[in-house]
Design a protein around this motif. Structure first.
Motif, PDB file in Angstrom:
ATOM      1  N   GLY A 174     -29.134  -0.089  14.952  1.00 41.59           N
ATOM      2  CA  GLY A 174     -30.385  -0.114  13.983  1.00 41.59           C
ATOM      3  C   GLY A 174     -31.415  -1.043  14.726  1.00 41.59           C
ATOM      4  N   VAL A 175     -31.263  -2.171  15.279  1.00 41.31           N
ATOM      5  CA  VAL A 175     -32.444  -2.960  15.282  1.00 41.31           C
ATOM      6  C   VAL A 175     -32.584  -3.301  16.919  1.00 41.31           C
ATOM      7  CG1 VAL A 175     -33.139  -5.360  14.479  1.00 41.31           C
ATOM      8  CG2 VAL A 175     -31.264  -4.408  13.579  1.00 41.31           C
ATOM      9  N   SER A 176     -32.197  -2.110  17.826  1.00 42.40           N
ATOM     10  CA  SER A 176     -32.496  -2.169  19.240  1.00 42.40           C
ATOM     11  C   SER A 176     -33.237  -1.469  19.776  1.00 42.40           C
ATOM     12  CB  SER A 176     -30.950  -1.785  19.802  1.00 42.40           C
ATOM     13  OG  SER A 176     -30.718  -0.469  19.335  1.00 42.40           O
ATOM     14  N   LYS A 177     -34.413  -1.233  18.898  1.00 39.72           N
ATOM     15  CA  LYS A 177     -35.671  -0.510  19.522  1.00 39.72           C
ATOM     16  C   LYS A 177     -36.410  -0.906  20.486  1.00 39.72           C
ATOM     17  CE  LYS A 177     -36.146   3.469  16.421  1.00 39.72           C
ATOM     18  NZ  LYS A 177     -36.488   3.355  15.115  1.00 39.72           N
ATOM     19  N   LYS A 178     -36.626  -2.465  20.214  1.00 35.49           N
ATOM     20  CA  LYS A 178     -37.543  -3.224  21.062  1.00 35.49           C
ATOM     21  C   LYS A 178     -36.674  -4.433  21.380  1.00 35.49           C
ATOM     22  CE  LYS A 178     -42.313  -2.066  20.052  1.00 35.49           C
ATOM     23  NZ  LYS A 178     -42.084  -1.171  18.905  1.00 35.49           N
ATOM     24  N   VAL A 179     -37.005  -5.062  22.891  1.00 34.89           N
ATOM     25  CA  VAL A 179     -36.213  -5.977  23.139  1.00 34.89           C
ATOM     26  C   VAL A 179     -36.592  -7.235  22.253  1.00 34.89           C
ATOM     27  CG1 VAL A 179     -36.055  -7.734  25.284  1.00 34.89           C
ATOM     28  CG2 VAL A 179     -36.347  -5.278  25.643  1.00 34.89           C
ATOM     29  N   GLU A 180     -37.852  -7.612  21.940  1.00 34.42           N
ATOM     30  CA  GLU A 180     -38.202  -8.681  21.106  1.00 34.42           C
ATOM     31  C   GLU A 180     -37.313  -8.721  19.674  1.00 34.42           C
ATOM     32  OE1 GLU A 180     -42.497  -8.745  20.421  1.00 34.42           O
ATOM     33  OE2 GLU A 180     -42.734  -8.407  22.682  1.00 34.42           O
ATOM     34  N   THR A 181     -37.425  -7.562  19.210  1.00 39.96           N
ATOM     35  CA  THR A 181     -36.615  -7.515  17.795  1.00 39.96           C
ATOM     36  C   THR A 181     -35.016  -7.826  18.323  1.00 39.96           C
ATOM     37  OG1 THR A 181     -36.628  -5.271  17.804  1.00 39.96           O
ATOM     38  CG2 THR A 181     -38.195  -6.363  16.217  1.00 39.96           C
ATOM     39  N   GLY A 240     -30.452 -11.215  17.889  1.00 41.41           N
ATOM     40  CA  GLY A 240     -29.365 -11.950  18.621  1.00 41.41           C
ATOM     41  C   GLY A 240     -29.527 -13.312  18.271  1.00 41.41           C
ATOM     42  N   GLY A 241     -30.498 -14.042  18.204  1.00 40.07           N
ATOM     43  CA  GLY A 241     -30.776 -15.112  17.727  1.00 40.07           C
ATOM     44  C   GLY A 241     -30.085 -15.750  16.522  1.00 40.07           C
ATOM     45  N   ALA A 242     -30.503 -14.750  15.343  1.00 36.45           N
ATOM     46  CA  ALA A 242     -29.986 -14.879  14.076  1.00 36.45           C
ATOM     47  C   ALA A 242     -28.435 -14.900  14.089  1.00 36.45           C
ATOM     48  CB  ALA A 242     -30.741 -14.086  13.176  1.00 36.45           C
ATOM     49  N   VAL A 243     -27.996 -13.981  14.787  1.00 38.37           N
ATOM     50  CA  VAL A 243     -26.616 -13.533  14.997  1.00 38.37           C
ATOM     51  C   VAL A 243     -25.608 -15.085  15.470  1.00 38.37           C
ATOM     52  CG1 VAL A 243     -24.675 -12.542  15.765  1.00 38.37           C
ATOM     53  CG2 VAL A 243     -26.446 -11.344  14.826  1.00 38.37           C
ATOM     54  N   ILE A 244     -26.326 -15.630  16.720  1.00 35.30           N
ATOM     55  CA  ILE A 244     -25.707 -16.684  17.183  1.00 35.30           C
ATOM     56  C   ILE A 244     -25.451 -17.897  16.222  1.00 35.30           C
ATOM     57  CG2 ILE A 244     -26.125 -18.452  19.103  1.00 35.30           C
ATOM     58  CD1 ILE A 244     -27.319 -16.583  20.790  1.00 35.30           C
ATOM     59  N   ASN A 270     -39.707 -17.945  10.428  1.00 38.32           N
ATOM     60  CA  ASN A 270     -40.381 -16.846  10.860  1.00 38.32           C
ATOM     61  C   ASN A 270     -39.969 -15.886  11.816  1.00 38.32           C
ATOM     62  OD1 ASN A 270     -42.376 -17.277   8.817  1.00 38.32           O
ATOM     63  ND2 ASN A 270     -43.598 -18.651  10.124  1.00 38.32           N
ATOM     64  N   ALA A 271     -39.245 -16.519  12.993  1.00 38.04           N
ATOM     65  CA  ALA A 271     -38.629 -15.861  13.681  1.00 38.04           C
ATOM     66  C   ALA A 271     -37.461 -14.970  13.658  1.00 38.04           C
ATOM     67  CB  ALA A 271     -38.432 -16.691  15.043  1.00 38.04           C
ATOM     68  N   LEU A 272     -36.444 -15.639  12.730  1.00 37.04           N
ATOM     69  CA  LEU A 272     -35.493 -14.900  12.386  1.00 37.04           C
ATOM     70  C   LEU A 272     -35.000 -14.372  11.058  1.00 37.04           C
ATOM     71  CD1 LEU A 272     -32.757 -17.819  13.733  1.00 37.04           C
ATOM     72  CD2 LEU A 272     -33.962 -15.880  14.952  1.00 37.04           C
ATOM     73  N   GLY A 273     -35.891 -14.899  10.073  1.00 36.76           N
ATOM     74  CA  GLY A 273     -36.002 -14.678   8.604  1.00 36.76           C
ATOM     75  C   GLY A 273     -35.578 -13.207   8.327  1.00 36.76           C
ATOM     76  N   VAL A 274     -36.182 -12.314   9.046  1.00 41.25           N
ATOM     77  CA  VAL A 274     -36.178 -10.644   8.582  1.00 41.25           C
ATOM     78  C   VAL A 274     -34.644 -10.493   8.850  1.00 41.25           C
ATOM     79  CG1 VAL A 274     -37.396  -8.684   8.715  1.00 41.25           C
ATOM     80  CG2 VAL A 274     -38.280 -10.689   9.960  1.00 41.25           C
ATOM     81  N   TYR A 275     -33.997 -10.844  10.054  1.00 39.61           N
ATOM     82  CA  TYR A 275     -32.869 -10.354  10.356  1.00 39.61           C
ATOM     83  C   TYR A 275     -31.686 -11.073   9.368  1.00 39.61           C
ATOM     84  CZ  TYR A 275     -35.773  -9.081  14.041  1.00 39.61           C
ATOM     85  OH  TYR A 275     -36.842  -8.878  14.757  1.00 39.61           O
ATOM     86  N   LEU A 276     -31.896 -12.457   9.181  1.00 39.60           N
ATOM     87  CA  LEU A 276     -30.757 -12.939   8.314  1.00 39.60           C
ATOM     88  C   LEU A 276     -30.122 -12.043   7.176  1.00 39.60           C
ATOM     89  CD1 LEU A 276     -32.125 -16.748   8.144  1.00 39.60           C
ATOM     90  CD2 LEU A 276     -30.092 -15.647   9.329  1.00 39.60           C
ATOM     91  N   VAL A 294     -29.654  -6.942  23.853  1.00 40.84           N
ATOM     92  CA  VAL A 294     -30.660  -7.028  24.395  1.00 40.84           C
ATOM     93  C   VAL A 294     -31.028  -6.091  25.472  1.00 40.84           C
ATOM     94  CG1 VAL A 294     -32.002  -8.228  26.060  1.00 40.84           C
ATOM     95  CG2 VAL A 294     -31.342  -9.192  23.724  1.00 40.84           C
ATOM     96  N   ILE A 295     -29.640  -5.662  26.252  1.00 40.00           N
ATOM     97  CA  ILE A 295     -29.503  -4.755  27.289  1.00 40.00           C
ATOM     98  C   ILE A 295     -29.795  -3.388  26.740  1.00 40.00           C
ATOM     99  CG2 ILE A 295     -28.206  -3.470  29.013  1.00 40.00           C
ATOM    100  CD1 ILE A 295     -26.648  -6.158  29.315  1.00 40.00           C
ATOM    101  N   LEU A 296     -29.134  -3.114  25.493  1.00 37.62           N
ATOM    102  CA  LEU A 296     -29.381  -1.713  25.110  1.00 37.62           C
ATOM    103  C   LEU A 296     -30.832  -1.560  24.853  1.00 37.62           C
ATOM    104  CD1 LEU A 296     -27.986   0.851  23.996  1.00 37.62           C
ATOM    105  CD2 LEU A 296     -28.166  -0.115  21.712  1.00 37.62           C
ATOM    106  N   ALA A 297     -31.640  -2.597  24.179  1.00 43.34           N
ATOM    107  CA  ALA A 297     -32.905  -2.374  23.583  1.00 43.34           C
ATOM    108  C   ALA A 297     -33.608  -2.249  25.006  1.00 43.34           C
ATOM    109  CB  ALA A 297     -33.269  -3.599  23.123  1.00 43.34           C
ATOM    110  N   GLY A 298     -33.640  -2.680  26.006  1.00 41.80           N
ATOM    111  CA  GLY A 298     -34.179  -2.650  27.184  1.00 41.80           C
ATOM    112  C   GLY A 298     -33.955  -1.016  27.705  1.00 41.80           C
ATOM    113  N   ILE A 299     -32.694  -0.610  27.568  1.00 43.22           N
ATOM    114  CA  ILE A 299     -32.620   0.801  28.228  1.00 43.22           C
ATOM    115  C   ILE A 299     -33.372   1.827  27.151  1.00 43.22           C
ATOM    116  CG2 ILE A 299     -30.835   2.552  28.328  1.00 43.22           C
ATOM    117  CD1 ILE A 299     -28.906   0.441  29.090  1.00 43.22           C
TER     118      ILE A 299
END
Lengths: 240, 191
Positions: free
Chosen positions: B30-37, B42-46, B101-107, B149-154
Motif C-alpha cells: 500500500g505505501v510503496s509508491k514513492k521511495v520517500e513515503t 520504514g522509519g515509523a515501523v523501526i 511530521n515525518a512519521l505521523g501519517v504512518y503511525l 524501499v527497494i520495492l518503491a524504487g522498482i
C-alpha cells in the motif's frame, strides 16, 4: 431468511474477501503452501469470525461507542486464544504447520472489519450468516491459491498425486516467491475478466482494497483504538 | 555478542519479515509508491517495533510469566501495541513535532501491521531475553525498511514501462516482490 441467504452470497461471491476485497493478505500468502493448510487456515478464521460476529452483535447495544475498538479487539483475541488451544489439543499437525499465523488471526483486517461494519449494527442471525459467508469466501480463496501452488510446486492436491510421474515439480511455487507469483496471476486474471465484462457493459463492483489496507477507509484497519483520538483526527482533516 | 549479530542478520536478511514470512504485506503493497513515503513508513515501523518489542518483553517477563498468565499473551500484546502506537503518536506530537511530521501519517497504519505482533510473539516463542528481543525487533524492522524501499524504487521505474493491461497495478507489484524474494534467497547462505 432471505437476508441470511443474501449474506452468504455476498461473502462467497460478491464481496469475496480474498479476490474482491483483497483483505487479510498476510495469511493468504503465508499459509497457502498446500491446499490442506489453506483450507485449515480458512476454516480457523471462519470459526473465529462467526463467534466474534455473534458475540459483538449480541453486545452491540451494551458496548459504548467510544470504547468499541478495544472491546472488539478483546473479543476477537479471546476467541483466537480459545481456537488456538483447541487446535493444539485436537489437530496438532495443523497447529504445527500454521504456527505463528494462528495468533496473528487477531490482526486480520477481515475480522475487525466485519465487526465494525456489519456485526455492530445488525441483529444476531444475519451477523452469524455474514460471518459464515465471509469466512467461507476466505476459505475458498485460500484453498484455491493452495491448490494452484501445490499442483505446480509438488504435483499434488490435498496430498494426493495428480500430475504424471514424469512431471518435475517447480519447487519455487511452494517457497515464498511462489505465493507472490500465484497471487499476481490470479489478480491479473481477475483484471482481465473485469475488463472483458466492462466492455460488454456489465456493471462490475469496485475493488475495495486493491491498493492494500493502507488506502482502504475501513476505520477498523487503520488502528485507532481510542475514539477521542479519532475525532481529533477528523478535526485535523477538516482543518486541511 | 556473536549471538546478537546472528539474530540481527537472520531477522533482517535471511528470514526477511515481508519476503519470507509475509508479515506486514498490507503496508508493503500500500505505501510503496514513492521511495520517500516508503522510507517514512520504514522509519515509523523501526521506531514502533523497537519500543513494542521492549514493552511486550517487559510485560511478558515481569507480569505474565510470574503470574502464569502466558495464555493471555495474544490479548495483552495486541492491546498494548494498539495503545502504545497511539501514545507514541501523542507523545511525538507534543515533544518532537519535526519527527511527528515525518512519521505521523504512518503511525496509525502500524497497529494492524501484523509484523509488530509477529515480532512480539516470535520473541516469546524463541525465548529471547530482553536484549535479544530488542535486537530482533530492530533487525526485523530494518529488514522491512530495506524491502519496502527497494520495492518503491522498482515501482517508480516500472511506472513508465509498457506493462500488459491486465498486469497493471497490483499484479506487477506482486511479481516485483516475487523476484525480490528470489533474490533474498541468496542471503540464506550467510548463516
Amino acid at each position: 431468511m432471505e437476508k441470511c441467504k443474501e449474506r452468504l452470497y455476498n461473502g462467497l461471491i460478491k464481496e469475496n474477501p480474498t479476490f474482491v476485497l483483497m483483505l487479510g493478505m498476510c495469511p493468504t500468502l503465508a499459509v497457502t503452501t498446500s491446499a490442506v493448510n489453506g483450507a485449515g487456515m480458512g476454516l480457523t478464521t471462519t470459526v473465529v469470525l462467526v463467534m466474534s460476529n455473534m458475540l459483538i452483535s449480541m453486545l452491540r447495544k451494551i458496548i459504548p461507542d467510544s470504547v468499541r475498538m478495544p472491546a472488539f479487539i478483546v473479543v476477537v483475541a479471546s476467541f483466537v486464544t480459545i481456537v488456538q488451544f483447541l487446535l493444539e489439543g485436537f489437530v496438532p499437525a495443523l497447529y504445527d504447520s500454521l504456527g505463528l499465523y494462528i495468533p496473528l488471526i487477531v490482526v486480520n483486517c477481515i475480522i475487525l472489519g466485519r465487526a465494525e461494519s456489519y456485526a455492530s449494527k445488525n441483529p444476531v442471525l444475519p451477523s452469524v450468516f455474514d460471518g459464515i459467508g465471509m469466512g467461507l469466501g476466505f476459505t475458498v480463496g485460500l484453498t484455491a491459491i493452495g491448490i494452484v501452488r501445490e499442483v505446480i510446486g509438488a504435483g499434488e492436491v490435498f496430498g494426493m498425486r495428480v500430475m504424471p510421474s514424469s512431471y518435475e515439480p517447480v519447487t519455487i511455487f511452494i517457497l515464498a516467491p511462489g505465493a507472490f507469483l500465484v497471487l499476481a496471476g490470479l489478480v491479473a486474471i481477475q483484471n482481465k475478466v473485469r475488463a472483458v465484462l466492462a466492455k460488454k457493459g456489465r456493471n462490475m463492483p469496485k475493488t475495495g482494497c486493491g491498493e492494500g489496507c493502507a488506502s482502504c477507509g475501513n476505520s477498523a484497519c487503520n488502528g485507532k483504538i481510542f475514539a477521542v483520538e479519532n475525532e481529533e483526527q477528523k478535526g485535523r482533516e477538516e482543518q486541511k | 555478542m556473536k549471538e546478537l549479530i546472528i539474530i540481527a542478520i537472520g531477522s533482517a536478511l535471511v528470514n526477511n519479515v515481508v519476503l519470507s514470512q509475509f508479515l506486514g504485506i498490507c503496508p508493503f503493497l500500500g505505501v510503496s509508491k514513492k521511495v520517500e513515503t516508503a522510507a517514512g513508513m520504514g522509519g515509523a515501523v523501526i521506531f514502533v517495533i523497537t519500543i513494542a518489542s521492549f514493552v511486550t518483553g517487559v510485560i511478558y517477563r515481569f507480569l505474565l510469566a510470574p503470574l502464569h498468565f502466558e495464555y493471555l499473551q495474544t490479548i495483552v500484546f495486541i492491546l498494548v501495541i494498539a495503545a502504545l502506537v497511539q501514545f507514541v503518536e501523542m507523545f511525538l506530537k507534543k515533544v518532537m513535532p519535526p519527527l511527528y511530521n515525518a512519521l505521523g501519517v504512518y503511525l496509525p497504519l502500524i497497529t494492524t501491521n501484523c509484523a509488530v505482533l509477529g515480532v512480539a510473539l516470535t520473541n516469546v516463542q524463541k525465548e529471547y531475553n530482553l536484549l535479544k528481543s530488542v535486537v530482533n525487533g530492530i533487525a526485523t524492522a530494518v529488514g522491512f525498511t530495506i524491502a519496502i524501499v527497494i520495492l518503491a524504487g522498482i515501482r517508480e521505474k516500472t511506472e513508465y514501462n509498457d506493462i500488459p493491461e491486465s498486469f497493471k497495478g497490483t499484479p506487477i507489484v506482486l511479481i516485483s516482490a516475487a523476484l525480490m524474494a528470489i533474490a533474498f534467497f541468496g542471503f540464506s547462505g550467510l548463516i
